[in-house]
Design a protein around this motif. Structure first.
Motif, PDB file in Angstrom:
ATOM      1  N   LEU A  72       0.832  -1.204   0.000  1.00  0.00           N
ATOM      2  CA  LEU A  72       0.000   0.000   0.000  1.00  0.00           C
ATOM      3  C   LEU A  72       0.868   1.256   0.000  1.00  0.00           C
ATOM      4  N   GLU A  73       1.959   1.226   0.742  1.00  0.00           N
ATOM      5  CA  GLU A  73       2.861   2.363   0.787  1.00  0.00           C
ATOM      6  C   GLU A  73       3.478   2.611  -0.589  1.00  0.00           C
ATOM      7  N   SER A  74       3.860   1.538  -1.261  1.00  0.00           N
ATOM      8  CA  SER A  74       4.416   1.681  -2.606  1.00  0.00           C
ATOM      9  C   SER A  74       3.376   2.219  -3.573  1.00  0.00           C
ATOM     10  N   PHE A  75       2.140   1.760  -3.424  1.00  0.00           N
ATOM     11  CA  PHE A  75       1.062   2.216  -4.301  1.00  0.00           C
ATOM     12  C   PHE A  75       0.822   3.713  -4.121  1.00  0.00           C
ATOM     13  N   VAL A  76       0.773   4.157  -2.860  1.00  0.00           N
ATOM     14  CA  VAL A  76       0.545   5.576  -2.586  1.00  0.00           C
ATOM     15  C   VAL A  76       1.680   6.418  -3.152  1.00  0.00           C
ATOM     16  N   ALA A  77       2.902   5.913  -3.029  1.00  0.00           N
ATOM     17  CA  ALA A  77       4.051   6.665  -3.549  1.00  0.00           C
ATOM     18  C   ALA A  77       3.984   6.805  -5.059  1.00  0.00           C
ATOM     19  N   LEU A  78       3.436   5.820  -5.739  1.00  0.00           N
ATOM     20  CA  LEU A  78       3.341   5.850  -7.201  1.00  0.00           C
ATOM     21  C   LEU A  78       2.049   6.480  -7.690  1.00  0.00           C
ATOM     22  N   ASP A  79       1.107   6.732  -6.796  1.00  0.00           N
ATOM     23  CA  ASP A  79      -0.211   7.226  -7.179  1.00  0.00           C
ATOM     24  C   ASP A  79      -0.176   8.738  -7.362  1.00  0.00           C
ATOM     25  N   VAL A  80      -1.301   9.260  -7.824  1.00  0.00           N
ATOM     26  CA  VAL A  80      -1.485  10.707  -7.911  1.00  0.00           C
ATOM     27  C   VAL A  80      -1.345  11.290  -6.503  1.00  0.00           C
ATOM     28  N   PRO A  81      -0.593  12.386  -6.330  1.00  0.00           N
ATOM     29  CA  PRO A  81      -0.258  12.861  -4.983  1.00  0.00           C
ATOM     30  C   PRO A  81      -1.337  13.729  -4.329  1.00  0.00           C
ATOM     31  N   PHE A  82      -2.555  13.233  -4.219  1.00  0.00           N
ATOM     32  CA  PHE A  82      -3.593  13.975  -3.526  1.00  0.00           C
ATOM     33  C   PHE A  82      -3.589  13.567  -2.041  1.00  0.00           C
ATOM     34  N   LEU A  83      -4.051  14.459  -1.195  1.00  0.00           N
ATOM     35  CA  LEU A  83      -4.119  14.233   0.250  1.00  0.00           C
ATOM     36  C   LEU A  83      -2.837  13.576   0.778  1.00  0.00           C
ATOM     37  N   PRO A  84      -1.678  14.143   0.516  1.00  0.00           N
ATOM     38  CA  PRO A  84      -0.427  13.481   0.907  1.00  0.00           C
ATOM     39  C   PRO A  84      -0.293  13.304   2.415  1.00  0.00           C
ATOM     40  N   GLN A  85      -0.648  14.307   3.200  1.00  0.00           N
ATOM     41  CA  GLN A  85      -0.505  14.193   4.644  1.00  0.00           C
ATOM     42  C   GLN A  85      -1.461  13.151   5.229  1.00  0.00           C
ATOM     43  N   GLU A  86      -2.708  13.181   4.793  1.00  0.00           N
ATOM     44  CA  GLU A  86      -3.696  12.230   5.298  1.00  0.00           C
ATOM     45  C   GLU A  86      -3.287  10.797   4.998  1.00  0.00           C
ATOM     46  N   ARG A  87      -2.860  10.542   3.789  1.00  0.00           N
ATOM     47  CA  ARG A  87      -2.493   9.182   3.409  1.00  0.00           C
ATOM     48  C   ARG A  87      -1.204   8.745   4.107  1.00  0.00           C
ATOM     49  N   ALA A  88      -0.272   9.676   4.275  1.00  0.00           N
ATOM     50  CA  ALA A  88       0.971   9.342   4.981  1.00  0.00           C
ATOM     51  C   ALA A  88       0.681   9.022   6.448  1.00  0.00           C
ATOM     52  N   GLN A  89      -0.201   9.779   7.070  1.00  0.00           N
ATOM     53  CA  GLN A  89      -0.558   9.517   8.463  1.00  0.00           C
ATOM     54  C   GLN A  89      -1.260   8.164   8.607  1.00  0.00           C
ATOM     55  N   ARG A  90      -2.086   7.819   7.637  1.00  0.00           N
ATOM     56  CA  ARG A  90      -2.772   6.528   7.695  1.00  0.00           C
ATOM     57  C   ARG A  90      -1.754   5.386   7.633  1.00  0.00           C
ATOM     58  N   LEU A  91      -0.786   5.501   6.736  1.00  0.00           N
ATOM     59  CA  LEU A  91       0.246   4.465   6.632  1.00  0.00           C
ATOM     60  C   LEU A  91       1.093   4.399   7.908  1.00  0.00           C
ATOM     61  N   ALA A  92       1.453   5.573   8.448  1.00  0.00           N
ATOM     62  CA  ALA A  92       2.246   5.592   9.683  1.00  0.00           C
ATOM     63  C   ALA A  92       1.465   4.959  10.825  1.00  0.00           C
ATOM     64  N   GLY A  93       0.144   5.220  10.869  1.00  0.00           N
ATOM     65  CA  GLY A  93      -0.691   4.606  11.904  1.00  0.00           C
ATOM     66  C   GLY A  93      -0.750   3.098  11.790  1.00  0.00           C
ATOM     67  N   LEU A  94      -0.796   2.599  10.558  1.00  0.00           N
ATOM     68  CA  LEU A  94      -0.815   1.146  10.355  1.00  0.00           C
ATOM     69  C   LEU A  94       0.505   0.518  10.807  1.00  0.00           C
ATOM     70  N   LYS A  95       1.596   1.155  10.497  1.00  0.00           N
ATOM     71  CA  LYS A  95       2.898   0.614  10.900  1.00  0.00           C
ATOM     72  C   LYS A  95       3.036   0.597  12.423  1.00  0.00           C
ATOM     73  N   LYS A  96       2.599   1.676  13.060  1.00  0.00           N
ATOM     74  CA  LYS A  96       2.677   1.733  14.518  1.00  0.00           C
ATOM     75  C   LYS A  96       1.750   0.704  15.155  1.00  0.00           C
ATOM     76  N   MET A  97       0.595   0.507  14.544  1.00  0.00           N
ATOM     77  CA  MET A  97      -0.368  -0.469  15.053  1.00  0.00           C
ATOM     78  C   MET A  97       0.220  -1.876  15.049  1.00  0.00           C
ATOM     79  N   MET A  98       0.980  -2.217  14.039  1.00  0.00           N
ATOM     80  CA  MET A  98       1.542  -3.563  13.932  1.00  0.00           C
ATOM     81  C   MET A  98       2.500  -3.870  15.076  1.00  0.00           C
ATOM     82  N   GLU A  99       3.059  -2.835  15.708  1.00  0.00           N
ATOM     83  CA  GLU A  99       3.999  -3.048  16.812  1.00  0.00           C
ATOM     84  C   GLU A  99       3.299  -3.181  18.156  1.00  0.00           C
ATOM     85  N   ARG A 100       2.005  -2.895  18.214  1.00  0.00           N
ATOM     86  CA  ARG A 100       1.277  -2.916  19.486  1.00  0.00           C
ATOM     87  C   ARG A 100       0.767  -4.310  19.801  1.00  0.00           C
ATOM     88  N   ALA A 101       0.927  -4.695  21.080  1.00  0.00           N
ATOM     89  CA  ALA A 101       0.481  -6.021  21.520  1.00  0.00           C
ATOM     90  C   ALA A 101      -0.935  -5.997  22.087  1.00  0.00           C
TER      91      ALA A 101
END
Length: 259
Positions: A124-153
């Motif tokens: 998904l991160e690769s797709f967003v990087a290659l996609d049309v750059p709309f809502l860059p902050q929102e989409r980046a925050q969503r990806l960062a949230g997913l990565k952080k979520m994966m580390e939570r027990a």
């Protein structure tokens, strides 16, 4: 015939003896009859008592028989109930065995799902990087949230997977919706406030607040291309439709034809 005095005396004596004998016999008979009556009364009394005992025993027997029948019915009901409970117990044991097997399978699946989710987030991160750059902050925050979520027990694997799928669904929805938002963009050498307009993924344009500059994102060159002023009216109309200030209508906007 004339009897002598001696003969008369003998006859009288005999008659007296017979009378006494008869009287004695009658007395004896009376005594015997009284004894028989008394014995009969005793027998009747004994029979009456015996009948009372028989009646009591019969009542007791009938009561015991009724209790026996009642207990037998209770036993039959308990046997039916026990069979039902045994069937339920067997089914519950079978379900427990299935649950135990499922838990074993879940553990295996869980070990496989976590790497899968990590790969999905990377994709998904690769797709967003290659996609049309709309809502860059929102989409980046969503990806960062997913990565952080994966580390939570404290978040279950199922919830993590749901959120990853939800992020994919959001990206899918971008391809079939129209949206506008404001932001900053460098235009003509200076940073300007602009209104961005996204129509699916086929058109991503901007317009400065004063309406003097228009641009279209060129996915092939990864840059903004200036648009002529003839698109201003349609872009303004599209912006109002995206803001739900106008009803949906046919509009003419430039398209990014890059593959």
């Amino acid at each position: 015939m004339n009897l002598s005095k001696l003969a008369k005396a003998c006859v009288c004596t005999t008659l007296a003896t017979l009378a006494l004998s008869t009287q004695a016999l009658a007395q004896t008979a009376n005594n015997q009859l009284d004894d028989v009556v008394a014995q009969g009364q005793k027998i009747n009394q004994s029979a009456s008592k015996s009948q009372l005992r028989v009646d009591a025993l019969n009542d007791k027997t009938q009561s015991k028989l009724q209790q026996f029948k009642t207990v037998n019915k209770e036993i039959d009901g308990l046997q039916v109930y026990n069979r039902q409970m045994q069937t339920q117990l067997d089914n519950q044991l079978a379900e427990l065995a299935q649950i135990k097997e499922s838990m074993t399978q879940v553990s295996i699946i869980e070990r496989q799902v976590s790497p899968l989710m990590s790969r999905m987030i990377t994709t998904l991160e690769s797709f967003v990087a290659l996609d049309v750059p709309f809502l860059p902050q929102e989409r980046a925050q969503r990806l960062a949230g997913l990565k952080k979520m994966m580390e939570r027990a404290d978040i279950a694997v199922a919830e993590k997977f749901r959120r990853v799928l939800e992020a994919y669904q959001v990206e899918v929805d971008y391809g079939r919706t129209i949206e506008t938002y404001s932001g900053l963009l460098e235009v003509a050498g200076s940073e300007r406030d602009v209104d961005f307009l996204r129509i699916g993924r086929v058109s991503f344009v901007y317009q400065t607040r004063d309406g003097n500059h228009l641009g279209l994102w060129d996915q092939q060159s990864k840059s903004w291309q200036e648009l002529p002023a003839k698109y201003r009216t349609d872009i303004n109309k599209a912006l109002r439709i995206a803001r739900k200030q106008l009803a949906p209508d046919l509009i003419m906007v430039p398209l990014d034809l890059a593959e």
